[in-house]
Motif scaffolding. Structure first.
Motif, PDB file in Angstrom:
ATOM      1  N   MET A  53       0.642  -1.112  -0.128  1.00 45.22           N
ATOM      2  CA  MET A  53      -0.120   0.011   0.126  1.00 45.22           C
ATOM      3  C   MET A  53       0.861   1.330  -0.067  1.00 45.22           C
ATOM      4  SD  MET A  53      -2.885   1.356  -0.038  1.00 45.22           S
ATOM      5  CE  MET A  53      -3.899   2.807   0.418  1.00 45.22           C
ATOM      6  N   MET A  54       1.984   1.262   0.663  1.00 42.61           N
ATOM      7  CA  MET A  54       2.858   2.465   0.676  1.00 42.61           C
ATOM      8  C   MET A  54       3.329   2.653  -0.535  1.00 42.61           C
ATOM      9  SD  MET A  54       2.553   3.690   3.660  1.00 42.61           S
ATOM     10  CE  MET A  54       3.829   4.820   3.894  1.00 42.61           C
ATOM     11  N   SER A  55       3.921   1.761  -1.423  1.00 43.54           N
ATOM     12  CA  SER A  55       4.332   2.224  -2.820  1.00 43.54           C
ATOM     13  C   SER A  55       3.538   2.724  -3.673  1.00 43.54           C
ATOM     14  CB  SER A  55       5.050   1.006  -3.230  1.00 43.54           C
ATOM     15  OG  SER A  55       3.940  -0.033  -3.449  1.00 43.54           O
ATOM     16  N   ALA A  56       1.928   2.573  -3.280  1.00 42.28           N
ATOM     17  CA  ALA A  56       1.154   3.081  -4.271  1.00 42.28           C
ATOM     18  C   ALA A  56       0.915   4.650  -3.694  1.00 42.28           C
ATOM     19  CB  ALA A  56      -0.344   2.628  -4.024  1.00 42.28           C
ATOM     20  N   LEU A  57       0.930   4.986  -2.455  1.00 39.75           N
ATOM     21  CA  LEU A  57       1.002   6.228  -2.058  1.00 39.75           C
ATOM     22  C   LEU A  57       2.352   6.902  -2.371  1.00 39.75           C
ATOM     23  CD1 LEU A  57      -0.342   5.816   1.611  1.00 39.75           C
ATOM     24  CD2 LEU A  57      -1.219   6.762  -0.439  1.00 39.75           C
ATOM     25  N   ASP A  58       3.554   6.409  -2.514  1.00 40.96           N
ATOM     26  CA  ASP A  58       4.865   6.920  -2.661  1.00 40.96           C
ATOM     27  C   ASP A  58       4.540   7.186  -4.298  1.00 40.96           C
ATOM     28  OD1 ASP A  58       5.807   6.523  -0.361  1.00 40.96           O
ATOM     29  OD2 ASP A  58       6.862   4.865  -1.037  1.00 40.96           O
ATOM     30  N   ILE A  59       4.233   6.618  -5.278  1.00 40.74           N
ATOM     31  CA  ILE A  59       3.929   7.027  -6.587  1.00 40.74           C
ATOM     32  C   ILE A  59       2.853   8.355  -6.442  1.00 40.74           C
ATOM     33  CG2 ILE A  59       2.701   6.119  -8.668  1.00 40.74           C
ATOM     34  CD1 ILE A  59       3.603   3.344  -8.135  1.00 40.74           C
ATOM     35  N   SER A  60       2.103   8.293  -6.021  1.00 40.54           N
ATOM     36  CA  SER A  60       1.136   9.387  -6.030  1.00 40.54           C
ATOM     37  C   SER A  60       1.995  10.745  -5.533  1.00 40.54           C
ATOM     38  CB  SER A  60      -0.239   9.321  -5.028  1.00 40.54           C
ATOM     39  OG  SER A  60      -1.016   8.082  -5.528  1.00 40.54           O
ATOM     40  N   THR A  61       2.547  10.433  -4.486  1.00 48.84           N
ATOM     41  CA  THR A  61       3.389  11.431  -4.135  1.00 48.84           C
ATOM     42  C   THR A  61       4.531  11.974  -4.951  1.00 48.84           C
ATOM     43  OG1 THR A  61       3.003  10.904  -1.554  1.00 48.84           O
ATOM     44  CG2 THR A  61       4.891  12.428  -2.173  1.00 48.84           C
ATOM     45  N   SER A  62       5.067  11.180  -5.692  1.00 48.21           N
ATOM     46  CA  SER A  62       5.853  11.643  -6.595  1.00 48.21           C
ATOM     47  C   SER A  62       5.309  12.453  -7.871  1.00 48.21           C
ATOM     48  CB  SER A  62       6.857  10.077  -7.239  1.00 48.21           C
ATOM     49  OG  SER A  62       5.968   9.614  -8.064  1.00 48.21           O
ATOM     50  N   ALA A  63       4.049  12.076  -8.171  1.00 49.00           N
ATOM     51  CA  ALA A  63       3.450  12.713  -9.159  1.00 49.00           C
ATOM     52  C   ALA A  63       2.996  13.939  -8.747  1.00 49.00           C
ATOM     53  CB  ALA A  63       2.056  12.081  -9.616  1.00 49.00           C
ATOM     54  N   LEU A  64       2.464  14.064  -7.380  1.00 46.52           N
ATOM     55  CA  LEU A  64       2.161  15.522  -6.979  1.00 46.52           C
ATOM     56  C   LEU A  64       3.589  16.442  -6.770  1.00 46.52           C
ATOM     57  CD1 LEU A  64      -0.139  14.448  -3.967  1.00 46.52           C
ATOM     58  CD2 LEU A  64      -0.745  15.802  -6.220  1.00 46.52           C
ATOM     59  N   VAL A  65       4.669  15.940  -6.446  1.00 39.71           N
ATOM     60  CA  VAL A  65       5.916  16.650  -6.470  1.00 39.71           C
ATOM     61  C   VAL A  65       6.298  17.194  -7.694  1.00 39.71           C
ATOM     62  CG1 VAL A  65       8.510  16.476  -5.927  1.00 39.71           C
ATOM     63  CG2 VAL A  65       6.802  15.568  -4.234  1.00 39.71           C
ATOM     64  N   ALA A  66       6.112  16.324  -8.691  1.00 35.12           N
ATOM     65  CA  ALA A  66       6.458  16.535 -10.169  1.00 35.12           C
ATOM     66  C   ALA A  66       5.661  17.790 -10.760  1.00 35.12           C
ATOM     67  CB  ALA A  66       6.416  15.436 -11.075  1.00 35.12           C
ATOM     68  N   GLN A  67       4.262  17.634 -10.339  1.00 39.64           N
ATOM     69  CA  GLN A  67       3.175  18.753 -10.794  1.00 39.64           C
ATOM     70  C   GLN A  67       3.603  19.910 -10.027  1.00 39.64           C
ATOM     71  OE1 GLN A  67       1.494  18.547 -13.530  1.00 39.64           O
ATOM     72  NE2 GLN A  67       2.027  16.375 -13.779  1.00 39.64           N
ATOM     73  N   ARG A  68       4.131  19.909  -8.883  1.00 39.03           N
ATOM     74  CA  ARG A  68       4.389  21.122  -8.189  1.00 39.03           C
ATOM     75  C   ARG A  68       5.527  21.934  -8.714  1.00 39.03           C
ATOM     76  NH1 ARG A  68       4.704  23.256  -2.895  1.00 39.03           N
ATOM     77  NH2 ARG A  68       5.469  25.382  -3.214  1.00 39.03           N
ATOM     78  N   VAL A  69       6.430  20.979  -9.349  1.00 36.63           N
ATOM     79  CA  VAL A  69       7.712  21.738 -10.037  1.00 36.63           C
ATOM     80  C   VAL A  69       7.185  22.366 -11.270  1.00 36.63           C
ATOM     81  CG1 VAL A  69       9.789  21.350 -11.167  1.00 36.63           C
ATOM     82  CG2 VAL A  69       9.399  20.230  -9.094  1.00 36.63           C
ATOM     83  N   ARG A  70       6.159  21.573 -11.950  1.00 41.02           N
ATOM     84  CA  ARG A  70       5.599  22.131 -13.285  1.00 41.02           C
ATOM     85  C   ARG A  70       4.924  23.675 -12.991  1.00 41.02           C
ATOM     86  NH1 ARG A  70       2.925  19.718 -17.983  1.00 41.02           N
ATOM     87  NH2 ARG A  70       3.246  17.555 -16.901  1.00 41.02           N
ATOM     88  N   MET A  71       4.177  23.720 -11.685  1.00 40.21           N
ATOM     89  CA  MET A  71       3.384  24.676 -11.628  1.00 40.21           C
ATOM     90  C   MET A  71       4.098  25.860 -11.149  1.00 40.21           C
ATOM     91  SD  MET A  71       0.220  23.966 -12.160  1.00 40.21           S
ATOM     92  CE  MET A  71      -0.449  25.666 -11.472  1.00 40.21           C
ATOM     93  N   ASP A  72       5.391  25.376 -10.319  1.00 38.70           N
ATOM     94  CA  ASP A  72       6.459  26.676 -10.228  1.00 38.70           C
ATOM     95  C   ASP A  72       7.034  27.182 -11.381  1.00 38.70           C
ATOM     96  OD1 ASP A  72       5.837  26.288  -7.346  1.00 38.70           O
ATOM     97  OD2 ASP A  72       7.665  25.063  -7.085  1.00 38.70           O
TER      98      ASP A  72
END
Length: 101
Positions: free
Chosen positions: A1-20
């Motif tokens: 279950m944690m790896s699924a959350l890690d995948i979602s977190t990595s996407a959110l971090v990447a999208q944060r960089v895009r928004m910046d």
């Protein structure tokens, strides 16, 4: 279950960089910056390049995402005839023009 959350977190971090980078591009869309020689030049837009992150994966196959690099756009600036502007080009074929993003 944690790896699924890690995948979602990595996407959110990447999208944060895009928004910046998008907000930086909007904030500087009419800015001039100094280059390494101290000369004024127009701001060049930046954009992130994403790639898969194999260190974040599940046993079913999905992987995370990471920012591989942030690239700078290479385009010809807009030139406006403003010979009295303090940043007008002083010599050459573009003399009297100011370069804008």
């Amino acid at each position: 279950m944690m790896s699924a959350l890690d995948i979602s977190t990595s996407a959110l971090v990447a999208q944060r960089v895009r928004m910046d980078t998008v907000s930086s591009n909007l904030a500087n869309m009419s800015s001039l910056t100094r280059n390494a020689n101290g000369e004024m030049e127009p701001y060049q837009a930046k954009y992130p390049i994403f790639q898969t992150d194999e260190t974040i994966a599940t046993s079913q196959g999905p992987t995370g995402v990471k920012v591989a690099s942030i690239e700078t756009e290479k385009v010809e600036p807009l030139y406006r005839w403003q010979p009295d502007h303090p940043y007008a080009i002083k010599e050459g074929p573009k003399k009297g023009y100011v370069a804008y993003p």
